[in-house]
Structure formats: C-alpha cells, structure tokens
Write a protein that holds these residues in place. Structure first.
Motif, PDB file in Angstrom:
ATOM      1  N   TRP A 185       0.840  -1.207   0.000  1.00  0.00           N
ATOM      2  CA  TRP A 185       0.000   0.000   0.000  1.00  0.00           C
ATOM      3  C   TRP A 185       0.870   1.251   0.000  1.00  0.00           C
ATOM      4  O   TRP A 185       1.971   1.265   0.560  1.00  0.00           O
ATOM      5  CB  TRP A 185      -0.901  -0.060   1.223  1.00  0.00           C
ATOM      6  N   ASN A 240      -1.163   6.397   1.695  1.00  0.00           N
ATOM      7  CA  ASN A 240      -1.898   7.653   1.482  1.00  0.00           C
ATOM      8  C   ASN A 240      -2.609   8.056   2.779  1.00  0.00           C
ATOM      9  O   ASN A 240      -3.534   7.382   3.221  1.00  0.00           O
ATOM     10  CB  ASN A 240      -2.919   7.464   0.356  1.00  0.00           C
ATOM     11  N   ASP A 264      -4.752  10.231   3.412  1.00  0.00           N
ATOM     12  CA  ASP A 264      -6.184  10.538   3.290  1.00  0.00           C
ATOM     13  C   ASP A 264      -7.036   9.339   3.719  1.00  0.00           C
ATOM     14  O   ASP A 264      -8.207   9.506   4.073  1.00  0.00           O
ATOM     15  CB  ASP A 264      -6.532  10.919   1.848  1.00  0.00           C
ATOM     16  N   TYR A 265      -6.452   8.150   3.653  1.00  0.00           N
ATOM     17  CA  TYR A 265      -7.156   6.936   4.065  1.00  0.00           C
ATOM     18  C   TYR A 265      -6.529   6.326   5.325  1.00  0.00           C
ATOM     19  O   TYR A 265      -7.193   6.130   6.331  1.00  0.00           O
ATOM     20  CB  TYR A 265      -7.133   5.902   2.934  1.00  0.00           C
ATOM     21  N   TRP A 266      -5.224   6.049   5.227  1.00  0.00           N
ATOM     22  CA  TRP A 266      -4.496   5.414   6.342  1.00  0.00           C
ATOM     23  C   TRP A 266      -3.009   5.594   6.077  1.00  0.00           C
ATOM     24  O   TRP A 266      -2.493   5.087   5.084  1.00  0.00           O
ATOM     25  CB  TRP A 266      -4.865   3.936   6.442  1.00  0.00           C
ATOM     26  N   TYR A 273     -11.007  -2.868  -7.330  1.00  0.00           N
ATOM     27  CA  TYR A 273     -10.857  -3.604  -6.068  1.00  0.00           C
ATOM     28  C   TYR A 273     -11.583  -4.942  -6.137  1.00  0.00           C
ATOM     29  O   TYR A 273     -11.039  -5.979  -5.761  1.00  0.00           O
ATOM     30  CB  TYR A 273     -11.418  -2.742  -4.944  1.00  0.00           C
ATOM     31  N   HIS A 317     -15.289  -3.254  -0.957  1.00  0.00           N
ATOM     32  CA  HIS A 317     -15.004  -2.237   0.056  1.00  0.00           C
ATOM     33  C   HIS A 317     -15.926  -2.356   1.266  1.00  0.00           C
ATOM     34  O   HIS A 317     -15.502  -2.125   2.404  1.00  0.00           O
ATOM     35  CB  HIS A 317     -15.105  -0.836  -0.554  1.00  0.00           C
ATOM     36  N   ASP A 327     -13.141   2.441   1.794  1.00  0.00           N
ATOM     37  CA  ASP A 327     -12.995   2.709   0.356  1.00  0.00           C
ATOM     38  C   ASP A 327     -11.540   2.865  -0.089  1.00  0.00           C
ATOM     39  O   ASP A 327     -11.263   3.419  -1.157  1.00  0.00           O
ATOM     40  CB  ASP A 327     -13.807   3.938  -0.064  1.00  0.00           C
ATOM     41  N   ALA A 328     -10.589   2.385   0.710  1.00  0.00           N
ATOM     42  CA  ALA A 328      -9.166   2.477   0.349  1.00  0.00           C
ATOM     43  C   ALA A 328      -8.763   1.248  -0.465  1.00  0.00           C
ATOM     44  O   ALA A 328      -9.297   0.148  -0.279  1.00  0.00           O
ATOM     45  CB  ALA A 328      -8.311   2.587   1.599  1.00  0.00           C
ATOM     46  N   ASN A 329      -7.791   1.436  -1.353  1.00  0.00           N
ATOM     47  CA  ASN A 329      -7.364   0.364  -2.250  1.00  0.00           C
ATOM     48  C   ASN A 329      -6.205  -0.444  -1.653  1.00  0.00           C
ATOM     49  O   ASN A 329      -5.080  -0.426  -2.147  1.00  0.00           O
ATOM     50  CB  ASN A 329      -6.977   0.935  -3.615  1.00  0.00           C
TER      51      ASN A 329
END
Length: 288
Positions: free
Chosen positions: A34, A37, A39-41, A155, A196, A242-244
C-alpha cells in the motif's frame, strides 16, 4: 530509508516502527505494498506490540496497578535501532526504556528481522525477556497490500484465496472490543471476493481460522501474492473505508473482549516469557 535487494525483489524500510514501506518486483516494477496515502491510512505495515487491538478504556491492570496503552501498543511509533546484516537481511531492535516502563512495566528486547529469499519476504518477530520477572505480551503484524495491482482493474476484481477454509466465522467488533456475536460467511472454493463494504463495520476478526496461507489473486491479473502465517492463533483482515488495500494481520493476541476484567495476566491470547527466555514467530509473503 533502508533497503534490501536480491534479483527478484526490492524492499524498503523505515527505522520508525521498523516498518516495511515498499515491496517491489524488480522484473515488473509492480509495487505490492500500500502507498500509505494519509487521506485513508498513513501506515504501511506496523508492528503491534505489546498489545494487539484495543484495551477497554485503553487501560489494563498488572499487580493491582492501572496502566494506559493506545490501540495496538507503542512499538509502531518508536524508533528502532537498525543493523544491516547483508544485502538481503536486516534486523531492527527496540528495548525498554524509562518511557516504556511507565506504561508497560517489563524489560524486553524486541527484534524485527526481515529477509529476502528469491521472490519471498520473510518477517520474523523475536522477543527476549531481559528482566527478572515474567514478561506478558501480545504481538502481531498489520501489512497492507495494494489492491488492485494494475491501475486498470478494480478492487472487486480481486479475491482472497484461503488454503484450508470453506466458511469464515468472524467476531464482530463493538467499540473496539471483541463481541460475542459472530458472523458466518460461506466461501466458494475457498474464495472471498474483495469488496469495500466488507470492512465498513471495522476489521474481520477470526479466532478459529483453519488456513495458514491466504493469497490475493485476480482472474484478470496473473500477478498477486501469497501470505503465509503458521502458528498465529488469531487473524484480522481490514481496510480503511474505500481504500485500495487489504491488511492481512497475523496475531498472537487479540483486542479485549466486551466481558474483560482488564487483568493483563488473564487477557485472552496473552503470551508469557520467563526471565532470559526467547520467543519467535514469522510470516512470509511470496510475490508473483
């Protein structure tokens, strides 16, 4: 950043938390980890020590004294000492100090050993009780793998392949604590499709997983990974909303249950080491 490299893989690490932050194929330049980012984690693969998950009111008791620890403990936020063993092996170590003793009254040496072997990264957890009393601890991994691996895919084009399970029984999480209520998910030939909304109610937590290997695969992509985790009695699967990415989390220990009495020595999944004793576990990821 510190790097390891062989003819197949290139891995990069930070001394903060002894954290793996990149795992790339040298042949394809695919990044398997990963991106972090925020904004997500904003993490990549933190170490969970000396607890896994949350404590009731962030508090535990040892010898009738209250101590406070944040979710997943403190090691992930500490700076480790780094020792480059070779081009393909690295050892991070963390030892108790005055600050740690205020919240965790045990003397310890924690080692995170990373090794590259062909197309595989091996992560070993090594705990030594350096004190003169019994050491109580939990430990776990939290690596986040990129999904999708190809930008043109989605995803839900990927799935998790369990090597020994045909159905999953997960415990629900209630305000960071493990609930008695469980949920059963049937698998088709051991496959769980990644969506997700699987993680909208927090992580999937397993106390009785039969599998000791989980692969991330897609019918539209020949590339993926297999994650192997023998001798970890608990397991978590999670992604931020909603994170990839998907976190595959092998645990020796688990968050407090809703009925906890908060006594460290009675905590579910807690491990103990006598003075001068060693303990070791490892997980590995094979990239293809």
């Amino acid at each position: 950043m510190i790097s390891l490299e062989n003819q197949y893989l290139r891995a990069s690490f930070s001394s903060k938390g002894g954290e793996l932050q990149s795992l790339k194929s040298k042949k394809t330049e695919l990044e398997y980890l990963w991106s972090g980012n925020p904004d997500y984690w904003g993490k990549f693969s933190p170490i969970l020590f000396p607890i896994v998950g949350g404590l009731k009111n962030n508090t535990y008791y040892f010898k009738n004294k209250a101590y406070t620890l944040p979710r997943h403990g403190f090691a992930r936020d500490r700076v480790f000492e780094a020792e480059q063993i070779s081009e393909t092996e690295l050892l991070f170590t963390l030892e108790h100090d005055e600050e740690s003793l205020k919240v965790y009254p045990f003397e310890f040496r924690l080692g995170l050993r990373y090794q590259l072997s062909a197309d595989q990264l091996i992560c070993s957890y090594e705990v030594l009780n350096t004190g003169d009393q019994k050491l109580w601890f939990s430990i776990g991994g939290h690596p986040a793998f990129a999904v999708p691996l190809k930008e043109e895919l989605s995803y839900h084009d990927y799935y998790l392949q369990f090597n020994k399970d045909h159905q999953l029984i997960s415990n629900k999480i209630n305000q960071d604590l493990i609930d008695d209520e469980t949920k059963m998910t049937e698998l088709e030939n051991g496959k769980l499709r990644l969506e997700h909304d699987l993680f909208y109610e927090d992580a999937l937590v397993f106390k009785n997983l039969k599998s000791d290997a989980i692969a991330v695969r897609s019918k539209q992509d020949p590339h993926g990974l297999e994650f192997q985790f023998k001798d970890f009695p608990f397991f978590g699967i999670w992604a931020a909303k909603d994170a990839n990415f998907v976190c595959l989390e092998p645990w020796c220990g688990i968050a407090d249950g809703i009925h906890t009495k908060q006594n460290l020595e009675e905590k579910e999944g807690i491990l103990s080491l006598n003075p001068k004793e060693n303990w070791k576990r490892q997980w590995q990821v094979t990239c293809f």
